[in-house]
Design an enzyme around this catalytic site. Structure first.
Site, PDB file in Angstrom:
ATOM      1  CD  GLN A   1      41.728  31.482  46.776  1.00  0.00           C
ATOM      2  OE1 GLN A   1      40.663  32.018  47.052  1.00  0.00           O
ATOM      3  NE2 GLN A   1      41.898  30.750  45.689  1.00  0.00           N
TER       4      GLN A   1
ATOM      5  CG  HIS B   1      47.837  30.971  46.059  1.00  0.00           C
ATOM      6  ND1 HIS B   1      46.642  31.426  45.544  1.00  0.00           N
ATOM      7  CD2 HIS B   1      47.708  29.621  46.131  1.00  0.00           C
ATOM      8  CE1 HIS B   1      45.834  30.400  45.326  1.00  0.00           C
ATOM      9  NE2 HIS B   1      46.460  29.300  45.676  1.00  0.00           N
TER      10      HIS B   1
ATOM     11  CG  ASN C   1      32.384  36.595  45.551  1.00  0.00           C
ATOM     12  OD1 ASN C   1      32.805  37.644  45.062  1.00  0.00           O
ATOM     13  ND2 ASN C   1      32.949  35.425  45.316  1.00  0.00           N
TER      14      ASN C   1
ATOM     15  CG  ASP D   1      28.938  39.075  40.568  1.00  0.00           C
ATOM     16  OD1 ASP D   1      27.884  39.727  40.468  1.00  0.00           O
ATOM     17  OD2 ASP D   1      30.062  39.528  40.282  1.00  0.00           O
TER      18      ASP D   1
END
Length: 239
Positions: A93, A111, A207, A209
């Site tokens: 991304q 993107h 990740n 979180d």
């Protein structure tokens, strides 16, 4: 083993690239609608150009380099393909080029890419490292004043179709391993890729979180990508 990787802003943040969107949803003090939509570009191209000029300059800072996660992904891909272990696709991304600089080959930048520009008339794409303005001449028609200002950043703005969705869906539906790294889990269609993977696919989220998509994964690893990805990929290389 067919491998599909999805990376988001978290992997590049460790290389010093800011995520730009703050807790209030603003991009360096600007609403998304001002700097990351076709409508914003039509209203104020000077503002949009300067926003991306700043990001382009930041990316070209010599201090911005691929980190251990980028390098580990490139090394894993090379070994995976050289040994004929299956397909490999890295979907990002991010609009930086850190995966490519680390040596990754099968990269789909859904993107777009910051170091490219696109002609709004012909859709031609050109590599670009300088600034853009409403007076920038067309690289193939520098003396044609009617073509001045026809270039825009080759990035996908909100409301535009991401690149390569058919290829991504095809890779997802035959994936045996899907790893999402540093993604928010809220931006679609990227956040929906995990749901396109087959039942047998092993799904791992890496990740800092939890994300809204975490429950869709079989395993979640909490930690910095530059630390966790080399360890994780070493595990799969040894299998």
């Amino acid at each position: 083993m067919n491998v599909l990787i999805l990376t988001g802003a978290g992997i590049s943040a460790e290389s010093g690239i800011p995520t730009f969107r703050d807790a209030n949803g603003l991009w360096e003090g600007h609403a998304v609608e001002e700097v990351a939509t076709p409508q914003g570009f039509a209203r104020n191209p000077n503002l949009v150009h300067e926003f991306y000029n700043q990001r382009r300059r930041a990316l070209l800072n010599p201090e911005i380099q691929p980190n251990a996660a980028h390098v580990a992904l490139a090394d894993f891909e090379r070994e995976h393909l050289e040994n004929g272990r299956g397909d490999f696709l890295l979907v990002t991304q991010n609009i930086d080029n850190l995966h490519q600089r680390a040596g990754s080959q099968n990269v789909l930048a859904m993107h777009g890419q910051l170091l490219q520009v696109r002609c709004v008339y012909s859709e031609e794409i050109f590599d670009w490292t300088g600034d853009l303005s409403v007076d920038t001449p067309h690289p193939e028609a520098p003396d044609d004043d009617s073509m001045r200002g026809c270039l825009r950043p080759n990035v996908v703005w909100f409301g535009e179709m991401p690149i390569g969705l058919t290829q991504i869906e095809k890779a997802a539906t035959k994936a045996d391993l899907f790893i999402a790294i540093g993604t928010s889990g809220v931006v679609y269609p990227a956040a929906g890729i995990v749901a396109q993977t087959p039942p047998h696919c092993r799904r791992i989220e890496v990740n800092l979180d939890d994300t809204p998509a975490s429950s869709a994964f079989d395993e979640t690893i909490r930690g910095a990508a530059s630390v966790e990805i080399p360890k994780l990929l070493n595990h799969f290389s040894a299998m």
